[in-house]
Enzyme design. Structure first.
Site, PDB file in Angstrom:
ATOM      1  CD  GLU A  36      -1.181  -2.423   2.010  1.00 39.54           C
ATOM      2  OE1 GLU A  36      -1.861  -3.445   2.178  1.00 39.54           O
ATOM      3  OE2 GLU A  36       0.015  -2.310   2.397  1.00 39.54           O
ATOM      4  CG  ASN A 166      -0.760  -7.903  -3.157  1.00 37.40           C
ATOM      5  OD1 ASN A 166       0.004  -8.843  -3.390  1.00 37.40           O
ATOM      6  ND2 ASN A 166      -0.398  -6.643  -3.275  1.00 37.40           N
ATOM      7  CE  LYS A 226      -3.273  -7.206 -10.234  1.00 35.61           C
ATOM      8  NZ  LYS A 226      -2.741  -6.880  -8.891  1.00 35.61           N
ATOM      9  N   GLY A 228      -0.075 -10.806 -15.894  1.00 37.11           N
ATOM     10  CA  GLY A 228       1.377 -10.903 -15.783  1.00 37.11           C
ATOM     11  C   GLY A 228       2.052  -9.827 -16.607  1.00 37.11           C
ATOM     12  CG  ASP A 263       2.430  -2.927  -4.761  1.00 38.10           C
ATOM     13  OD1 ASP A 263       1.373  -3.580  -4.602  1.00 38.10           O
ATOM     14  OD2 ASP A 263       3.504  -3.223  -4.219  1.00 38.10           O
TER      15      ASP A 263
END
Length: 323
Positions: A36, A166, A226, A228, A263
């Site tokens: 974060e 995550n 996502k 990769g 992130d």
């Protein structure tokens, strides 16, 4: 008040900037770490304001983190300090395959002592996006409750909630508990942002479309998956309740360290939402920030300014991606 708020565990990162072992390393430069925290830095670098919620120990690590945050303009109003528990830190050594070796010193940390009442004093005036992850949620039952309370409070103030799962399986009592707790938070989010394998784990589906449909049916507004280093895809419902998909490839770069890529991606999504970018340009920006981050050994030092980001997008070749 800031445009963006996040909650998490910021840590000091001691890096051996070589392929040495910890025993061989003679210098360990101090940098910042924490998923974060990386996102907050990325948002700040792109010219937006961000506030951090956490608890720090009254120790040198906590002092260093506060000094760093204040130095780059991260709002620390909602950070508590406490005695009796230390601020977490980590040691990291590079490796030739881009996957660094990391040792954490965070058990029983001050951040893990954060309690839900911290939400009671938060002012949401001006906050547009709340970013939360599954990491801080997993530290302890009280941190999960804190995140859940913060999400509820943010939603009641009309704040958009972005959730990056995550996952950290070792922090949970078991796989099923992790899946149930994660999906409970996902159902409260406006934007859910798993990696492909994470989405498969939490939804039980395999195909990205089916993963997205699982969460869209829960009421999530946007599901961003996502893919990769290949790129990313965004799924949302149109006015006829049909699933619309946008797929955008990533960029070709030399990978140095993969930590912080997700992130960086999240900071790109957040700033794109704040600036009202369309879906394709949102994914392009997020992919670009993630790609830039993996070219740096630090968890966050490589995150770009708005100008650096524009230059990278204009000059860097794209990969090919179909989904």
């Amino acid at each position: 008040m800031s445009e963006v708020m996040t909650i998490g565990e910021p840590m000091v990162n001691l890096i051996a900037d070589s392929n040495e072992t910890y025993l061989e390393a003679r210098t360990l430069p101090r940098q910042m770490a924490g998923a974060e925290f990386n996102v907050a830095i990325g948002v700040s670098r792109q010219g937006h304001t961000v506030s951090y919620v956490t608890t720090l120990g009254k120790d040198w690590q906590g002092d260093l983190i506060l000094e760093y945050m204040n130095g780059i303009g991260i709002d620390t109003t909602n950070i508590r300090r406490m005695t009796g528990a230390a601020t977490g830190y980590q040691l990291k050594v590079r490796s030739s395959d881009g996957e660094p070796k990391v040792i954490y010193f965070r058990s029983g940390s001050a951040a893990s002592q954060t309690t839900p009442d911290i939400v009671d004093t938060i002012d949401f005036d001006g906050v547009k996006i709340l970013h939360v992850t599954g990491i801080f949620s997993a530290l302890a039952p009280n941190t999960y409750d804190t995140v859940s309370n913060l999400v509820d409070a943010a939603r009641s103030h009309g704040v958009t909630v972005l959730f990056d799962p995550n996952p950290r399986p070792t922090l949970w009592p078991g796989k099923e508990a992790m899946i149930a707790a994660t999906n409970k938070l996902a159902a409260k989010s406006d934007v859910f942002m798993p990696g492909l394998e994470e989405g498969r784990l939490f939804s039980g589906a395999v195909d990205p479309h089916d993963i997205a449909k699982f969460y869209l049916d829960m009421g999530v507004g946007k599901v961003i998956i996502k893919l990769g280093d290949e790129g990313s895809a965004l799924f949302e419902l149109d006015g006829n309740s049909s699933v619309q998909k946008t797929v955008v490839p990533s960029f070709t770069v030399n990978v140095v360290d993969t930590v912080g890529a997700g992130d960086g991606f999240a900071s790109g999504v957040i700033t794109a939402l704040l600036e009202g970018l369309d879906t394709r340009h949102l994914l392009e920006r997020a992919n670009a920030v993630g790609a830039i981050q993996v070219t740096s050994v630090s968890d966050s030092e490589g995150l770009p300014t708005a100008e650096e980001l524009r230059d990278f997008i204009a000059s860097t070749p794209r990969k090919e991606l179909s989904l």
